[in-house]
Design a protein around this motif. Structure first.
Motif, PDB file in Angstrom:
ATOM      1  N   GLN A  98       0.848  -1.184   0.000  1.00  0.00           N
ATOM      2  CA  GLN A  98       0.000   0.000   0.000  1.00  0.00           C
ATOM      3  C   GLN A  98       0.888   1.239   0.000  1.00  0.00           C
ATOM      4  O   GLN A  98       1.765   1.376   0.843  1.00  0.00           O
ATOM      5  N   VAL A 101       0.440   5.250   2.726  1.00  0.00           N
ATOM      6  CA  VAL A 101      -0.385   4.747   3.802  1.00  0.00           C
ATOM      7  C   VAL A 101      -1.331   5.858   4.257  1.00  0.00           C
ATOM      8  O   VAL A 101      -0.889   6.932   4.636  1.00  0.00           O
ATOM      9  N   THR A 102      -2.607   5.602   4.166  1.00  0.00           N
ATOM     10  CA  THR A 102      -3.597   6.612   4.518  1.00  0.00           C
ATOM     11  C   THR A 102      -3.713   6.759   6.034  1.00  0.00           C
ATOM     12  O   THR A 102      -3.554   7.834   6.587  1.00  0.00           O
ATOM     13  N   ASN A 103      -4.011   5.651   6.676  1.00  0.00           N
ATOM     14  CA  ASN A 103      -4.119   5.622   8.129  1.00  0.00           C
ATOM     15  C   ASN A 103      -4.027   4.175   8.586  1.00  0.00           C
ATOM     16  O   ASN A 103      -3.908   3.262   7.773  1.00  0.00           O
ATOM     17  N   GLN A 105      -6.248   2.236   9.817  1.00  0.00           N
ATOM     18  CA  GLN A 105      -7.379   1.412   9.382  1.00  0.00           C
ATOM     19  C   GLN A 105      -7.201   0.940   7.943  1.00  0.00           C
ATOM     20  O   GLN A 105      -7.582  -0.178   7.590  1.00  0.00           O
ATOM     21  N   SER A 106      -6.603   1.761   7.118  1.00  0.00           N
ATOM     22  CA  SER A 106      -6.409   1.392   5.717  1.00  0.00           C
ATOM     23  C   SER A 106      -5.483   0.191   5.578  1.00  0.00           C
ATOM     24  O   SER A 106      -5.567  -0.558   4.602  1.00  0.00           O
ATOM     25  N   ARG A 108      -5.601  -2.434   7.171  1.00  0.00           N
ATOM     26  CA  ARG A 108      -6.382  -3.665   7.338  1.00  0.00           C
ATOM     27  C   ARG A 108      -7.339  -3.901   6.165  1.00  0.00           C
ATOM     28  O   ARG A 108      -8.034  -4.908   6.140  1.00  0.00           O
ATOM     29  N   ASN A 109      -7.363  -2.984   5.207  1.00  0.00           N
ATOM     30  CA  ASN A 109      -8.369  -3.008   4.154  1.00  0.00           C
ATOM     31  C   ASN A 109      -7.734  -3.430   2.838  1.00  0.00           C
ATOM     32  O   ASN A 109      -6.924  -2.711   2.268  1.00  0.00           O
ATOM     33  N   SER A 111      -8.829  -3.438  -0.127  1.00  0.00           N
ATOM     34  CA  SER A 111      -9.098  -2.547  -1.258  1.00  0.00           C
ATOM     35  C   SER A 111      -8.196  -1.324  -1.274  1.00  0.00           C
ATOM     36  O   SER A 111      -8.137  -0.608  -2.277  1.00  0.00           O
ATOM     37  N   GLN A 112      -7.484  -1.072  -0.189  1.00  0.00           N
ATOM     38  CA  GLN A 112      -6.595   0.075  -0.102  1.00  0.00           C
ATOM     39  C   GLN A 112      -5.175  -0.250  -0.567  1.00  0.00           C
ATOM     40  O   GLN A 112      -4.320   0.628  -0.550  1.00  0.00           O
ATOM     41  N   TYR A 113      -4.931  -1.475  -0.967  1.00  0.00           N
ATOM     42  CA  TYR A 113      -3.600  -1.870  -1.415  1.00  0.00           C
ATOM     43  C   TYR A 113      -3.489  -1.739  -2.928  1.00  0.00           C
ATOM     44  O   TYR A 113      -4.459  -1.942  -3.664  1.00  0.00           O
ATOM     45  N   ASN A 114      -2.278  -1.402  -3.380  1.00  0.00           N
ATOM     46  CA  ASN A 114      -2.066  -1.089  -4.780  1.00  0.00           C
ATOM     47  C   ASN A 114      -1.422  -2.223  -5.574  1.00  0.00           C
ATOM     48  O   ASN A 114      -1.601  -2.315  -6.785  1.00  0.00           O
TER      49      ASN A 114
END
Length: 126
Positions: A98, A101-103, A105-106, A108-109, A111-114
């Motif tokens: 990812q 890194v947004t935060n 919580q991201s 653990r998500n 869909s937030q990985y690239n």
């Protein structure tokens, strides 16, 4: 960026494994590496994640206390040490990147990985 997982194999209940994730390509100053897993017929689920600075790590409740994530930025590698393995840990394990890194919580998500690798199979026999 290319991610390559390794280390998965067949082990008995109670055994240990260490999965490796190597990153090839660009280097980054702010990123997170996450491990996710997917069992047959189930959705991909979060396992663990570590921030580039290693000051932040996360674990799912199902692996907390049994798995440890660590990283070596110089080698662009992340490891997932797994102990006390259970049959329910059986899955294909994916390494994901990812950036940025947004935060917390991201991390653990899924869909937030690239970027993500092809996965490595872990099978725990009963």
């Amino acid at each position: 960026v290319r991610l390559v997982e390794s280390g998965g194999k067949l082990v008995q209940t109670g055994g240990s494994l260490r999965l490796s994730c190597e990153a090839f390509g660009d280097t980054f100053d702010d990123y997170a590496i996450g491990w996710f897993r997917q069992a047959p017929g189930k959705e991909r689920e979060f396992v663990s994640a570590i921030k580039w600075s290693a000051d932040t790590t996360h674990y799912s409740d199902s692996v907390k206390g049994r798995f440890t994530i660590s990283r070596d930025n110089a080698q662009n590698a992340v490891w997932l040490q797994m102990h006390s393995l259970k049959p329910e840990d059986t899955a294909v394990y994916y390494c994901e990147l990812q950036i940025p890194v947004t935060n917390s919580q991201s991390m653990r998500n899924d869909s937030q990985y690239n970027y993500w690798g092809r996965g490595t199979q872990v099978t725990v026999s009963a």
